[in-house]
Scaffold this motif. Structure first.
Motif, PDB file in Angstrom:
ATOM      1  N   LEU A  79       1.175  -1.282  -0.191  1.00  0.00           N
ATOM      2  CA  LEU A  79       0.034   0.189   0.098  1.00  0.00           C
ATOM      3  C   LEU A  79       1.037   1.214  -0.597  1.00  0.00           C
ATOM      4  O   LEU A  79       1.944   1.126   0.682  1.00  0.00           O
ATOM      5  CB  LEU A  79      -1.079  -0.070   1.496  1.00  0.00           C
ATOM      6  N   VAL A  98      -1.804   0.689  -4.742  1.00  0.00           N
ATOM      7  CA  VAL A  98      -0.952  -0.524  -4.465  1.00  0.00           C
ATOM      8  C   VAL A  98      -0.355  -1.869  -5.209  1.00  0.00           C
ATOM      9  O   VAL A  98      -0.577  -0.758  -6.354  1.00  0.00           O
ATOM     10  CB  VAL A  98      -3.406  -0.803  -4.595  1.00  0.00           C
ATOM     11  N   SER A 146       5.182   3.895   1.724  1.00  0.00           N
ATOM     12  CA  SER A 146       4.758   2.505   1.547  1.00  0.00           C
ATOM     13  C   SER A 146       4.558   1.426   3.191  1.00  0.00           C
ATOM     14  O   SER A 146       5.780   1.501   3.084  1.00  0.00           O
ATOM     15  CB  SER A 146       5.416   1.809   0.714  1.00  0.00           C
TER      16      SER A 146
END
Length: 168
Positions: free
Chosen positions: A34, A46, A159
Motif C-alpha cells: 500500500l 496498491v 509504503s
C-alpha cells in the motif's frame, strides 16, 4: 509522523517480547503493498512484490525486489470522466538489509521504477525503512515493513508491505 514512530515502537516491543526464532537465512517473500504518496498527482497506490534475500555477512543480507504497482490519480471532482486510469509501474531494486536482532531490521534499496503506460518513463528509485518479521514456523514468517520511497522526485511516498516470508 509521530503516530508512525509510535506504531513502529509498539511493533518493536512486541517483537522483543515474542523472542523470534527466525534466523537470517536465504528467503523469498511475496506480498501486498500500500503506497501513500506525499506529492504529485496520485492519491494512493496498491501493488504486489516478490523479494529474494541472501545473507552476505551476519547480520547483513543482500535483497533483490521486483514488483507491480498501480498508482491512482487524484480524481477530478468536477469532471470525473477526465480523470485518467491508474499509472502502472514495475519497480526493480537491489539493496541491503541489516538485522538488529532476529526479527527487526532496517533496509535500503535502489534501482528503477518503469512506467508501463502513459509517459513510459524509467525513474531512478530508492527506498529506506524499518521492518520486522513475526515467526510462523522454523524459517517462515510474516514480514511487515514500512519505507519511504522516492522515484526521481516524481513520486514520493510512504509504503507499507505485508508479505509471507519463505525461508530456504
Amino acid at each position: 509522523m509521530k503516530k508512525l514512530i509510535l506504531l513502529l515502537l509498539a511493533f518493536y516491543s512486541i517483537q522483543l517480547h515474542a523472542q523470534s526464532t527466525t534466523e537470517v537465512t536465504k528467503a523469498i517473500s511475496t506480498g501486498f503493498e500500500l503506497a501513500i504518496p506525499s506529492n504529485g498527482a496520485y492519491s494512493v497506490g496498491v501493488g504486489a512484490s516478490a523479494k529474494f534475500e541472501v545473507p552476505v555477512v551476519a547480520p547483513v543480507s543482500l535483497t533483490l525486489t521486483a514488483g507491480f504497482n498501480s498508482m491512482f490519480y487524484k480524481s477530478n471532482y468536477f469532471d470525473a470522466s477526465n480523470t485518467p486510469g491508474a499509472a502502472v509501474f514495475v519497480p526493480l531494486k537491489a539493496g541491503l538489509k541489516y538485522y538488529f536482532n532476529k526479527g527487526v531490521y532496517a533496509e535500503g534499496e535502489a534501482g528503477t521504477a518503469i512506467e508501463t503506460n502513459y509517459a513510459k518513463h524509467d525513474l531512478f528509485a530508492f527506498s529506506i525503512g524499518p521492518g520486522f518479521i513475526v515467526p510462523a514456523g522454523d524459517k517462515n514468517g510474516i514480514d511487515i515493513s514500512f519505507r519511504y520511497e522516492n522515484w526521481s522526485n516524481q513520486v514520493r511516498q510512504t509504503s507499507i508491505r505485508f508479505a509471507y516470508r519463505f525461508g530456504l
